[in-house]
Design a protein around this motif. Structure first.
Motif, mmCIF file in Angstrom:
data_model
loop_
_atom_site.group_PDB
_atom_site.id
_atom_site.type_symbol
_atom_site.label_atom_id
_atom_site.label_comp_id
_atom_site.label_asym_id
_atom_site.label_seq_id
_atom_site.Cartn_x
_atom_site.Cartn_y
_atom_site.Cartn_z
ATOM 1 N N ASN A 238 31.143 55.126 68.023
ATOM 2 C CA ASN A 238 30.162 54.138 67.565
ATOM 3 C C ASN A 238 28.930 54.808 66.966
ATOM 4 N N TYR A 239 28.520 55.932 67.545
ATOM 5 C CA TYR A 239 27.371 56.680 67.024
ATOM 6 C C TYR A 239 27.662 57.181 65.619
ATOM 7 N N LEU A 240 28.856 57.744 65.412
ATOM 8 C CA LEU A 240 29.205 58.311 64.115
ATOM 9 C C LEU A 240 29.348 57.241 63.038
ATOM 10 N N LEU A 241 29.820 56.047 63.405
ATOM 11 C CA LEU A 241 29.979 54.985 62.412
ATOM 12 C C LEU A 241 28.647 54.568 61.797
ATOM 13 N N LYS A 242 27.549 54.795 62.542
ATOM 14 C CA LYS A 242 26.227 54.467 62.016
ATOM 15 C C LYS A 242 25.562 55.663 61.336
ATOM 16 N N MET A 243 26.022 56.871 61.661
ATOM 17 C CA MET A 243 25.389 58.080 61.130
ATOM 18 C C MET A 243 26.067 58.617 59.871
ATOM 19 N N VAL A 244 27.395 58.441 59.773
ATOM 20 C CA VAL A 244 28.139 58.963 58.631
ATOM 21 C C VAL A 244 29.061 57.859 58.104
ATOM 22 N N SER A 245 29.756 58.127 57.005
ATOM 23 C CA SER A 245 30.610 57.118 56.385
ATOM 24 C C SER A 245 31.886 56.913 57.203
ATOM 25 N N PRO A 246 32.534 55.712 57.089
ATOM 26 C CA PRO A 246 33.778 55.452 57.818
ATOM 27 C C PRO A 246 34.886 56.445 57.487
ATOM 28 N N GLU A 247 34.924 56.912 56.222
ATOM 29 C CA GLU A 247 35.965 57.869 55.841
ATOM 30 C C GLU A 247 35.814 59.182 56.599
ATOM 31 N N LYS A 248 34.564 59.618 56.810
ATOM 32 C CA LYS A 248 34.336 60.864 57.550
ATOM 33 C C LYS A 248 34.718 60.704 59.015
ATOM 34 N N VAL A 249 34.388 59.559 59.573
ATOM 35 C CA VAL A 249 34.745 59.316 60.979
ATOM 36 C C VAL A 249 36.259 59.374 61.139
ATOM 37 N N ALA A 250 36.970 58.856 60.147
ATOM 38 C CA ALA A 250 38.432 58.814 60.217
ATOM 39 C C ALA A 250 39.075 60.190 60.116
ATOM 40 N N THR A 251 38.290 61.247 59.845
ATOM 41 C CA THR A 251 38.868 62.583 59.753
ATOM 42 C C THR A 251 39.313 63.120 61.111
ATOM 43 N N ASN A 252 39.023 62.375 62.186
ATOM 44 C CA ASN A 252 39.567 62.784 63.478
ATOM 45 C C ASN A 252 41.091 62.816 63.432
ATOM 46 N N THR A 253 41.663 62.117 62.440
ATOM 47 C CA THR A 253 43.119 62.113 62.306
ATOM 48 C C THR A 253 43.670 63.467 61.860
ATOM 49 N N TYR A 254 42.823 64.406 61.419
ATOM 50 C CA TYR A 254 43.286 65.764 61.139
ATOM 51 C C TYR A 254 43.726 66.458 62.428
ATOM 52 N N VAL A 255 42.936 66.283 63.481
ATOM 53 C CA VAL A 255 43.103 67.066 64.702
ATOM 54 C C VAL A 255 43.899 66.322 65.766
#
Length: 317
Positions: A238-255
């Motif tokens: 939730n913190y990241l969704l307000k701090m960075v773009s949704p596409e960047k948050v979705a990069t957790n799918t790399y790891v």
């Protein structure tokens, strides 16, 4: 919007990268013994109550507006009741590593939803990513080992709908009026999502049981899911969704898929096929192209802004 804290952003990304990667194995372990909606309901309700207790003890304000309550309820449904509860249910039909690999296509789904909903143009690099993503998903699901499992197609289809739910939730939360305190925001989403899961459990007539009769492995899995998977990682999300773009948050799918595949193989003896590895490489390459395109756009805009600032400064001088 509060000023971004670089250290907090790094720690938050670590949480959604590593901790969430391990939740697939934890959920798979628990769902082998417990009904899926009961499992998810207990996890999120317990986490929500603990969050409210911690917030109250530390003197944080739990009061939110009616609109914020409605928005947290919507997010609780999209992320937890449907987006997570159905994934847990789907794990009864597919391996944990397979589920993580399928969900790794989430940035692709977010990109397509942003195009459909917001009219956001898809860049050429992103189109390459979409093409690779489709190939990767096809190779992933079109495996004899997967298709021969009982009702595996049900799990595959339902996980796809969960991706849509999470993708739309990510876009929604990024724009919606949510509680400014990310910890409190998470608590409300956990409580609302948990209550919805209780209703789903009752609708499906699941048999509830006491944690005292669960096996030690399930008890440990639930504790880890509540503390780290729910409170720590979801607050970070939730913190990241307000701090960075949704596409960047979705990069957790790399790891996440890499960790899930390794843990599933190590702890649950899940089979990792060569085709799954090839599918993972192609799928994650597609995700890379999508996010590389987004980063280039942001860098170009940032560079243009710097030039404009310099021109204004020279003009003033």
């Amino acid at each position: 919007m509060p000023k971004p804290n670089k250290l907090l952003i790094v720690l938050a990304f670590f949480s959604i990268y590593v901790i969430w990667g391990s939740t697939y194995v934890l959920n798979k372990t628990a769902v082998a013994e417990l009904p899926p909606f009961m499992l998810a309901a207990i996890r999120f309700l317990t986490a929500g109550v603990l969050i409210f207790i911690i917030a109250a003890v530390t003197g944080q304000n739990l009061k939110i507006s009616r609109k914020q309550l409605i928005n947290t309820g919507i997010a609780g449904f999209l992320f937890l009741a449907f987006g997570n509860g159905i994934v847990v249910w789907a794990l009864k039909f597919v391996d944990s590593g397979f589920a993580a690999l399928e969900i790794s296509a989430q940035p692709l789904v977010i990109l397509l939803l942003m195009w459909l909903i917001q009219g956001k143009k898809i860049k050429p690099m992103s189109l390459i990513g979409v093409f690779l993503g489709i190939i990767g998903i096809y190779l992933l699901v079109n495996q004899r080992q997967v298709l021969n499992q009982d009702d595996s197609y049900i799990g595959i289809i339902m996980i796809f709908f969960c991706m849509i739910s999470w993708a739309y939730g990510s876009i929604f939360v990024g724009k919606a009026d949510m509680p400014s305190n990310y910890f409190v925001n998470t608590g409300y989403q956990m409580i609302t999502g948990g209550c919805m899961l209780v209703l789903l459990s009752l609708i499906f007539n699941e048999e509830w049981s006491s944690p005292l009769v669960w096996s030690p492995n399930v008890q440990l899995s639930m504790i880890l899911l509540i503390i780290f998977g729910s409170i720590v990682a979801f607050t970070s999300f939730n913190y990241l969704l307000k701090m960075v773009s949704p596409e960047k948050v979705a990069t957790n799918t790399y790891v996440n898929p890499i960790i899930a595949l390794f843990l599933g193989w190590y702890f649950l003896d899940e089979t990792v096929t060569l085709q799954s590895i090839i599918a993972a490489v192609i799928l994650l390459s597609g995700v890379y192209f999508i996010n590389t395109s987004k980063r280039k756009v942001m860098l170009n805009r940032f560079g243009l802004q710097q030039i404009q600032n310099k021109l204004r400064k020279n003009k003033v001088q």
